[in-house]
Enzyme design. Structure first.
Site, PDB file in Angstrom:
ATOM      1  CD  GLU A 333     -38.327  43.820  20.925  1.00 25.57           C
ATOM      2  OE1 GLU A 333     -39.746  43.400  20.116  1.00 25.57           O
ATOM      3  OE2 GLU A 333     -38.402  44.114  22.241  1.00 25.57           O
ATOM      4  CG  ASP A 357     -43.741  45.763  23.350  1.00 24.90           C
ATOM      5  OD1 ASP A 357     -43.557  45.329  22.103  1.00 24.90           O
ATOM      6  OD2 ASP A 357     -43.521  46.220  24.091  1.00 24.90           O
TER       7      ASP A 357
END
EC number: 5.3.1.25
Length: 582
Positions: A333, A357
């Site tokens: 990302e 994450d």
């Protein structure tokens, strides 16, 4: 890497001739030589190459010899310096005045000559001229003919060297953004002043259409592609397809070819590839001099084309179809801040890094409610679709049999094979990735020490660092499956418990999760929080939260002038001195 950074050793001496200096020459120069040998035996570059030390041509008794030493260090590509002395020397006449070079002084703790007095005088000079330096002084008194390096001195020297080499090695390199901002994630809004002023790096940018162009026009090594496809078919085993409509075999085979090509293209964009010049693509062959990069992926690429999970995971691992190699650093990302932490972790350890994450805090009560099993404590579910290195499964083993992530130069073919065997590649969840692809799926072994860390940028302050040392845990298989199936089961999982100290953000596991500053983190194998703190102080990045023992915190000496509370000291000192490359 070519022209590797060297470590400079500066033996300083009492400049008074006619007896004083002459009596100290041998002891002082031997101190420098012993230190150089110690560093060469215990420190490596991130590439795995041995570190070379450069010693001044003579002892340094005054400013003329200090200037001659500085000239030599420039010629020899010295990136950090350690001054050593057993005696009194002329303070500001002999110190290292380079504004960007990390610097430390080791003052010998002996009674015959006042090495400690010079150390204190030099530190006062460094503080006064605004060039912070690290003070190294052994706790125990040594005899003048004792050539050993005490263990407490060794620890500080090695910590300084690891952090200083990181600072010097990344200077002048690039962060390569492949794409732009992913789904509004703040870390993928690349902050150029941060890279320029704090890290001494430049920023490079390519649109994701450049990857598509190279796919369509076949701008990659076709011979290597055949090798890579054969290796992938043999070693990368497909996992369960969780999609409501399973992907066809034809679609999967097409996606495998695409993601392998993407991997080669991303690598070539970062570091270049001379093979491309042979094919007539001279500009593309050069690369972007990047030591870290990020791939936006979501959603402009992944809604239409296979995702970057395979490429990110393989590049971040310490092996591929060409064998064992130094890991690359690719942030999913395009989270540039997490990418920097991955770079820090790799530079300090030589190990592959795990991008995560920070997904879920599971309390003991919640686990018991949904599974019937009650763990000893709560824990954090770390999971991500993309750039978790396959080394993160922990299948590489130490001689003791314990699970580990090894420096890449210690990895064996058997270690790599074990990591590959422990990893499955389920077809991508098309609800997230409409363009298809594959995601890596593994479970990290329990009992592995990890350091969770992350940089965030705060308006009005700048970058701040968070650190949480802890360990992975193993859950009963049925409990793991119950919890994992509640999120995306196609992604790799690490169950993580930070070490608690009953204070502030570390009073319980929930508080660590609640105080974390972003949705992403990096976990680095081992407890390397102290090294990260030292590195951050060199770059003038304050530490917002950590659970490192105070006795292990090693920052420049002048930090002690900024009050008594250690973290307040850090913020005030970093604000006063400003970024390293301002």
């Amino acid at each position: 890497m070519s022209n590797l950074v060297k470590i400079g050793i500066r033996p300083t001496i009492d400049g008074r001739r006619l007896g004083v200096r002459e009596s100290l020459e041998e002891q002082t120069m031997n101190m420098a030589k012993n230190l150089a040998n110690f560093i060469a035996e215990n420190v490596r570059h991130v590439s795995g190459d041995a570190v070379e030390c450069v010693i001044a041509d003579s002892t340094i008794g005054g400013v003329a010899e200090a200037a001659a030493c500085a000239d030599k260090f420039k010629r020899e590509n010295v990136g950090l310096s350690i001054t050593v002395t057993p005696c009194w020397c002329y303070g500001t006449e002999t110190i290292d005045m380079d504004p960007h070079m990390p610097k430390a002084i080791w003052g010998f703790n002996g009674t015959e000559r006042p090495g400690a007095v010079y150390l204190a005088a030099a530190m006062a000079g460094h503080s006064q001229v605004g060039l912070p330096a690290f003070s190294i002084y052994g706790e125990e008194v040594q005899d003048k003919d004792d050539t050993s390096i005490p263990s407490d001195v060794q620890e500080k020297i090695l910590r300084f060297c690891r952090a200083g080499l990181t600072v010097a090695t990344i200077r002048g390199k690039s962060y390569l953004s492949m794409g732009s901002v992913s789904m509004g994630i703040a870390g993928s809004i690349v902050d150029q002043p941060f890279f320029q002023h704090y890290l001494g790096m430049r920023n490079e940018y390519v649109d994701m259409t450049e990857i598509k162009r190279r796919l369509d026009r076949e701008i990659f090594d076709k011979e290597e592609f055949e090798l890579a496809m054969a290796w992938t078919k043999e070693h990368c085993h497909e996992g369960k397809d969780y999609n409501r409509e399973p992907m066809s075999e034809a679609r999967k085979q097409e996606d495998w070819q695409t993601v392998v090509k993407m991997t080669m293209i991303m690598r070539d964009l970062m570091e270049g590839n001379p093979k491309l010049a042979e094919m007539g693509f001279g500009e593309e062959a050069l690369g972007h001099n990047a030591v870290v990069g990020g791939f936006q992926g979501q959603r402009h690429w992944t809604d239409h084309l296979p995702n970057g999970d395979f490429s990110e995971a393989i590049l971040n691992s310490s092996f591929d179809w060409n064998g064992i190699r130094e890991p690359f650093v690719i942030a999913t990302e395009n989270d540039s801040l997490n990418g920097v932490n991955m770079l820090f972790g790799k530079m300090l350890t030589g190990q592959a890094q795990v991008f995560c994450d920070v997904r879920t805090y599971w309390s003991a009560d919640s686990v018991e409610r949904v599974s019937g099993y009650r763990p000893e404590s709560g824990f954090i579910h770390l999971v991500n679709s993309g750039s978790a290195a396959l080394d993160g499964c922990g299948e590489a083993k130490l001689t003791s049999g314990e699970s580990a992530i090894k420096p890449h130069w210690q990895m064996s073919a058997q270690d790599a094979e074990a990591c590959l065997s422990a990893t499955k590649w389920p077809p991508a969840d098309v609800e997230y990735f409409r363009g298809g692809g594959f995601s890596s799926n593994f479970l990290t072994h329990g009992g592995m020490p990890f350091t969770m860390h992350r940089i965030n940028i705060i308006k009005g302050i700048g970058p701040v660092l968070q650190i949480a040392e802890g360990h992975s845990i193993t859950l009963p298989q049925e409990v793991h499956e119950t919890l994992n199936e509640r999120t995306n089961p196609t992604w790799p999982t690490t169950w993580f418990v930070p070490r608690l100290n009953d204070e502030g953000a570390f009073k319980d596991v929930y508080s660590v999760m609640a105080n974390w500053g972003a949705n992403h983190c990096v976990i680095t194998y081992g407890h390397v929080g102290a090294d990260l703190i030292t590195l951050a102080s060199m770059l003038r990045i304050p530490v917002a939260m950590h659970n490192v023992e105070e006795s292990d915190v090693f920052r420049p000496h002048t930090w002690s002038a900024f009050g008594q509370d250690k973290e307040g000291q850090d913020y005030r000192a970093c604000a006063t001195f400003g970024p390293l490359y301002k």
